[in-house]
Structure formats: structure tokens, C-alpha cells
Design a protein around this motif. Structure first.
Motif, mmCIF file in Angstrom:
data_model
loop_
_atom_site.group_PDB
_atom_site.id
_atom_site.type_symbol
_atom_site.label_atom_id
_atom_site.label_comp_id
_atom_site.label_asym_id
_atom_site.label_seq_id
_atom_site.Cartn_x
_atom_site.Cartn_y
_atom_site.Cartn_z
ATOM 1 N N ASP A 113 0.812 -1.217 0.000
ATOM 2 C CA ASP A 113 0.000 0.000 0.000
ATOM 3 C C ASP A 113 0.850 1.274 0.000
ATOM 4 O OD1 ASP A 113 1.037 -0.270 2.513
ATOM 5 O OD2 ASP A 113 -0.860 0.004 3.581
ATOM 6 N N MET A 114 2.132 1.164 -0.389
ATOM 7 C CA MET A 114 2.977 2.359 -0.391
ATOM 8 C C MET A 114 2.480 3.358 -1.430
ATOM 9 S SD MET A 114 6.365 0.655 -2.190
ATOM 10 C CE MET A 114 7.404 2.082 -1.910
ATOM 11 N N PRO A 115 2.547 4.648 -1.133
ATOM 12 C CA PRO A 115 2.042 5.665 -2.058
ATOM 13 C C PRO A 115 2.812 5.655 -3.379
ATOM 14 C CG PRO A 115 2.461 6.594 0.129
ATOM 15 C CD PRO A 115 3.053 5.226 0.120
ATOM 16 N N ALA A 116 2.169 6.160 -4.409
ATOM 17 C CA ALA A 116 2.798 6.206 -5.725
ATOM 18 C C ALA A 116 4.090 7.007 -5.697
ATOM 19 C CB ALA A 116 1.819 6.796 -6.738
ATOM 20 N N SER A 117 4.112 8.082 -4.908
ATOM 21 C CA SER A 117 5.324 8.906 -4.823
ATOM 22 C C SER A 117 6.485 8.114 -4.231
ATOM 23 C CB SER A 117 5.062 10.153 -3.976
ATOM 24 O OG SER A 117 4.643 9.788 -2.658
ATOM 25 N N ALA A 118 6.189 7.264 -3.246
ATOM 26 C CA ALA A 118 7.233 6.432 -2.644
ATOM 27 C C ALA A 118 7.715 5.377 -3.631
ATOM 28 C CB ALA A 118 6.703 5.771 -1.378
ATOM 29 N N GLN A 119 6.808 4.845 -4.429
ATOM 30 C CA GLN A 119 7.198 3.877 -5.456
ATOM 31 C C GLN A 119 8.159 4.523 -6.458
ATOM 32 O OE1 GLN A 119 3.854 1.795 -7.255
ATOM 33 N NE2 GLN A 119 2.679 1.941 -5.369
ATOM 34 N N ARG A 120 7.837 5.721 -6.889
ATOM 35 C CA ARG A 120 8.698 6.420 -7.851
ATOM 36 C C ARG A 120 10.069 6.708 -7.242
ATOM 37 N NH1 ARG A 120 3.737 9.121 -8.906
ATOM 38 N NH2 ARG A 120 4.354 10.853 -7.546
#
Length: 274
Positions: free
Chosen positions: A43-50
Motif C-alpha cells: 500500500d505504499m504511495p505512488a510517490s514512494a514507489q517512484r
């Protein structure tokens, strides 16, 4: 042969800490487990994925796989298991991972008679199209209810289309069940993704093992690496990945990952060890 390690060996570590450990230990790849509180979570945020993807790209490390805890033979409904697979595959694609690790997880002690191999293959076949479209491999590990190469190969032969799911050879489990490396290699020929390495000796209780630093146990690490690398070469793979799965998360008494990584490198790449 290139070396990688699993983030299981550094529970709670962030991506920067893992990258620093890889650089210090001269590892070229990472296997990141999907777990709350670790560098990667579902469930990590998209910003953290990037951010994680960018850090990996900047470091030059290869993300060989994400380690999910999906059990393909789970008693949960098919749609729930397949949904979890799709979510993990999408996360892997976003991060640039080569595959998603999956456990067999059949429950043979619940009093029910089921064709676990067929259940697993059916679910993998459904997820295969999505995996192919995302450019991510489904990776079934020699583990739990299917600990040997022979066990895993039974499932892989049933998956359609053929070749859409590969195997991770966790060297502990075939070894402790008495399967010789040549037998495991023969069964996984054509579908081997990479090997997860650890070392151990048999414990006092039937079926128990005691983990050790690489080189101090009884698992024939160098022999398995030689055989598995040959399998990889015959498959036409450009790189054979040897991944250290140091189980610090489950066994806190173990030495820290850098010591294990150093010992691992000394066995498989002695010429590159200071």
C-alpha cells in the motif's frame, strides 16, 4: 554469476540503507520483500514507489524480484488469490522488478483431499496473461508444501501457456528433504529463475535445521551454484543470479547481514573478496 541479497536480512531497513549495504558488500542485485515497515509494502504511495525506483536506477542495482507472501494454494477463493497476484505484479512492474516470488502453501493437514497442483496451476495460468503484459515473471519457490524441484515442476508442467511461470530454487528445502542438487536441477531445467542461498545443519528434532553463516553449514553451496549456473546457461540466460536469503527477520540471533554477505561472497566469488 552475479550476487544479490534479500531484504529479509535487514528487517525494517529503508531503500537507502539497503543500497549502502549492497555497495559495501559488492552485491549487484536486490530482492525486496513486500512487508509493512520495510522498504516495500503493497500500500505504499505512488510517490514512494517512484522514489524507490529512482534510487535503484541511480545505484545501478538490479531488482531481481519482489518477495510476496502469496500462497498460490491458499484456501481463499480463486478471485482473492488472483487479485493479490495482480496487485503484486503491478507493484513489481512499477518498480522495475523482474518477478514476484510466490509460495506454494498447500494445507495437506486439514483433512480435505484436493488436487493442490491443479489449483496452483489454474491460478497461475489465469495470472500469466497479466504477468506477460507487464513484463514481470511469476516465480514459484521451492518451499513449504512443495519443497523440492520435483514438487515445483509438477505444478509448472500444468501451467498454460507453458513457460509463463518460473522457479526459485531455495537451496535449503530440497537439501533438507534429501533431493540431490542434480535432481533439483534436472526438474527445474528450462524454468529456473535464480537461486536463493543460505547455509544450515540438520537440527536435533526431525525436520529441523539450524542456520549458519555461509560456508559453516552442510549445504553444498558451491556445488549447487555450479550446477545451477550451468542450468541457467543452457536456458540461454545472460546472467545467473545467486541471491543470499539471510533470515535475520525470523531469527534475530543471527549475525548481521554484512557478515553473512561477506561470507557468501568469499565462497562464490573468492577472487573478488578482499
Amino acid at each position: 554469476m552475479k550476487l544479490a541479497f534479500s531484504s529479509l536480512g535487514m528487517p525494517g531497513a529503508g531503500i537507502n540503507e539497503l543500497i549502502r549495504c549492497a555497495e559495501a558488500g559488492k552485491a549487484e542485485g536486490l530482492e525486496l520483500r513486500i512487508a509493512a515497515g520495510d522498504a516495500i509494502s503493497q500500500d505504499m504511495p505512488a510517490s514512494a514507489q517512484r522514489s524507490v525506483k529512482q534510487r535503484l536506477e541511480d545505484s545501478g542495482l538490479t531488482l531481481i524480484a519482489l518477495s510476496s507472501y502469496i500462497q498460490i494454494c491458499s484456501p481463499e477463493p480463486d478471485e482473492d488469490v488472483i487479485r493479490a497476484l495482480h496487485q503484486s505484479l503491478e507493484l513489481a512492474a512499477t518498480l522495475g522488478a523482474g518477478g514476484v516470488r510466490i509460495f506454494p502453501g498447500a494445507d495437506r493437514g486439514n483433512g480435505e483431499t484436493k488436487d493442490w497442483d491443479q489449483i496452483a496451476a489454474g491460478r497461475l495460468s489465469v495470472a500469466a496473461e497479466a504477468a506477460s503484459g507487464l513484463g514481470v515473471d511469476l516465480l514459484l519457490e521451492t518451499h513449504d508444501s512443495h519443497p523440492t524441484g520435483r514438487d515445483i515442476s509438477r505444478i509448472l508442467r500444468l501451467v498454460e501457456p507453458a513457460g509463463t511461470t518460473k522457479a526459485i530454487w531455495d537451496v535449503l528445502h530440497p537439501w533438507r528433504h534429501g533431493e540431490r542438487p542434480e535432481e533439483t536441477a534436472s526438474d527445474l531445467q528450462g524454468s529456473l529463475a535464480y537461486c536463493q542461498f543460505k547455509d544450515a545443519v540438520l537440527g536435533p528434532e526431525p525436520g529441523s535445521v539450524i542456520l549458519t553463516l555461509p560456508g559453516r553449514g552442510a549445504i553444498p553451496i558451491t556445488e549447487i551454484a555450479r550446477i545451477a549456473e550451468e542450468v541457467s546457461r543452457r536456458q540461454g540466460d545472460q546472467t545467473f543470479w545467486a541471491c543470499l536469503e539471510w533470515e535475520k527477520a525470523w531469527h534475530p540471533y543471527l549475525e548481521d547481514l554484512p557478515a553473512a554477505l561477506s561470507a557468501f561472497r568469499a565462497i562464490l566469488k573468492p577472487e573478488a573478496t578482499p
